[in-house]
Design an enzyme around this catalytic site. Structure first.
Site, PDB file in Angstrom:
ATOM      1  N   ASP A   1      38.105  60.823  42.435  1.00  0.00           N
ATOM      2  CA  ASP A   1      37.627  59.739  43.291  1.00  0.00           C
ATOM      3  C   ASP A   1      36.142  59.946  43.575  1.00  0.00           C
ATOM      4  OD1 ASP A   1      38.412  57.331  45.001  1.00  0.00           O
ATOM      5  OD2 ASP A   1      37.316  58.580  46.431  1.00  0.00           O
TER       6      ASP A   1
ATOM      7  N   HIS B   1      38.717  57.194  52.629  1.00  0.00           N
ATOM      8  CA  HIS B   1      37.354  56.877  52.201  1.00  0.00           C
ATOM      9  C   HIS B   1      36.471  58.116  52.067  1.00  0.00           C
ATOM     10  CE1 HIS B   1      38.046  52.624  52.122  1.00  0.00           C
ATOM     11  NE2 HIS B   1      38.370  52.588  53.411  1.00  0.00           N
TER      12      HIS B   1
ATOM     13  N   ASP C   1      41.167  60.689  49.273  1.00  0.00           N
ATOM     14  CA  ASP C   1      41.744  59.630  48.438  1.00  0.00           C
ATOM     15  C   ASP C   1      42.400  60.190  47.178  1.00  0.00           C
ATOM     16  OD1 ASP C   1      40.950  57.838  50.309  1.00  0.00           O
ATOM     17  OD2 ASP C   1      39.272  56.998  49.164  1.00  0.00           O
TER      18      ASP C   1
ATOM     19  N   GLU D   1      32.725  58.515  45.990  1.00  0.00           N
ATOM     20  CA  GLU D   1      32.129  57.690  47.037  1.00  0.00           C
ATOM     21  C   GLU D   1      30.728  57.343  46.556  1.00  0.00           C
ATOM     22  OE1 GLU D   1      33.953  56.556  49.355  1.00  0.00           O
ATOM     23  OE2 GLU D   1      35.631  57.911  48.974  1.00  0.00           O
TER      24      GLU D   1
END
Length: 463
Positions: A11, A149, A154, A13
């Site tokens: 994942d 988040h 995640d 960000e």
């Protein structure tokens, strides 16, 4: 976890949603091999651009937190080692994969990565649900996290979700769907994978080239990139697919506004370039139709018209479109048997006296005076009526306007007398096309495509 295949759950960000402009701020991954977690890795990343207050509020990542973090260039080698040879699993993997490809491209590298989208996996496993966002999955399966988040939070949610799916559906079902979604693409040697990444997943036509300048195969799709990649799946659907995958060295593509434009362009290019693996659409030369005479005195009443001699002006007297004369003959024989028609008047037999069908009691006897020619002609016409070609239903030329899904690409396909006169993309080209002397060349595939399109909800223009 011992039931899972080899995967890297990942994942990211980011500073926003656009890989071209935005950058990565955090990476987290869990690497699973032979059902065991062998590595966990996470790092903040200095995006080298400011993080907006909105993103900070969403993720909790501030400019101060990434100030002294490594840049992507610094972490790229380690990340590549984690991903190398593995299937990368992510929720909406297109987002994460797109950012990683863009970041590697900035540092002069190319990322080739097999991927698994857990959104698509959720749709396959639980089709009864409308939403498959991570928040919906959390609520549906009763999952919990204190780090929504954030990248590792995640990642852990994806792993927990697969465990929940296994508990509800069984490991066999989950593994079957994972296998389908993560099939390997065995790209031919010499084919530039980075070039394939540039193919848009929109409507258009693609051309496969081998060793020379003539294409070996031409195809079309409303999702070009996905269709091109499907040619290189490890489980080829046919020997032809396998040969194409083995021989292709180069790929070109042409984007169209929609499906009709792709179909028309594919048909045109195949007839012009005659690729060896496109046989069905390559030529009209053998194509023929049945023509019914207007005069009872003509003998025979039915003749064969080849594709080169098709004239839309007498379509009302043409019946059927056939790839070969043999197919047309077989159809005519079947009609003669079904409707008790005379083989001599249909041109299926020669000679004098009664036809062979009359001797077998399959003809009503027009050839020996037992039925009038007028009645028999009407019965022939009635038998053929289902095959009758359509006369051009318009006073002149028409256009079909086609728009891409985002309405940014518009094309107008111009037709007259069932012939495709051209495709234009702006008013200047349209005026030139309408003023130019039209060259009419009947094409069976265009006739069928246009006939079908006119029964659908198309945007029609009358000129």
């Amino acid at each position: 976890m011992n039931w899972l295949p080899d995967l890297v759950f990942l994942d990211l960000e980011t500073t926003g949603g656009t890989p071209l402009h935005d950058r990565i701020t955090e990476i987290a991954l869990v690497r699973v091999e032979k059902g065991e977690i062998v590595d966990r890795w996470q790092t903040l990343v200095n995006p080298e651009i400011p993080i907006s207050p909105f993103i900070t509020q969403l993720t909790g990542i501030t400019n101060e937190m990434v100030k002294n973090a490594p840049t992507f260039k610094e972490v790229a080698p380690m990340l590549y080692n984690y991903l190398d040879g593995m299937v990368m699993a992510a929720h909406n993997v297109r987002f994460d994969h797109g950012f990683l490809k863009a970041e590697y491209k900035r540092i002069g590298a190319t990322l080739r990565q097999r991927v698994l989208c857990t959104v698509k996996l959720s749709r396959r496993l639980f089709p009864e649900y409308k939403s498959h966002s991570l928040d919906s999955i959390i609520n549906r399966h009763g999952l919990a996290t204190k780090a929504r988040h954030r990248a590792m939070g995640d990642v852990q949610l994806m792993i927990d979700y697969l465990e929940a799916a296994k508990h509800e559906l069984g490991s066999v079902r989950v593994l079957q769907e994972i296998s389908k979604l993560s099939k390997a693409q065995s790209l031919p040697s010499g084919l530039d994978a980075s070039l394939l990444d540039e193919i848009p997943d929109t409507a258009g036509v693609y051309l496969f080239y081998g060793e020379n300048e003539l294409p070996i195969y031409i195809g079309k799709s409303v999702t070009m990139r996905s269709r091109v990649l499907s040619h290189f799946n490890s489980d080829h659907a046919s020997s032809k697919e396998m040969k194409i995958a083995q021989e292709v060295k180069r790929v070109e593509w042409i984007e169209t506004a929609g499906e009709l434009g792709a179909l028309l362009l594919e048909s045109k290019l195949i007839k012009e370039k005659k690729p060896i693996y496109n046989r069905m659409l390559r030529s009209n030369r053998q194509m023929c139709s049945l023509r019914l005479s207007e005069k009872l005195s003509d003998s025979p009443w039915v003749s064969f018209v080849s594709g080169d001699d098709f004239q839309p002006s007498y379509f009302e007297h043409l019946y059927g479109t056939f790839r070969t004369k043999k197919t047309a003959m077989d159809t005519l024989r079947n009609l003669a048997t079904e409707h008790h028609l005379c083989g001599k008047l249909l041109g299926l037999e020669s000679g004098k006296g009664a036809c062979f069908g009359y001797q077998l009691k399959r003809c009503t006897g027009v050839c020996v005076g037992k039925e009038s020619s007028e009645i028999h002609y009407l019965r022939v016409k009635q038998a053929l009526v289902g095959l009758r070609l359509k006369s051009w239903p318009y006073a002149g030329r028409i256009g079909i306007r086609e728009k891409s899904q985002d309405n940014h690409f518009i094309q107008v396909h111009v037709f007259d007398q069932w012939c495709h006169l051209g495709t234009v993309e702006d008013d200047i080209q349209l005026n030139e096309a309408l003023q130019a002397r039209a060259e009419y060349s009947f094409d069976l595939d265009t006739y069928k495509l246009l006939s079908k399109a006119l029964t659908q909800n198309v945007e029609l223009i009358h000129f």
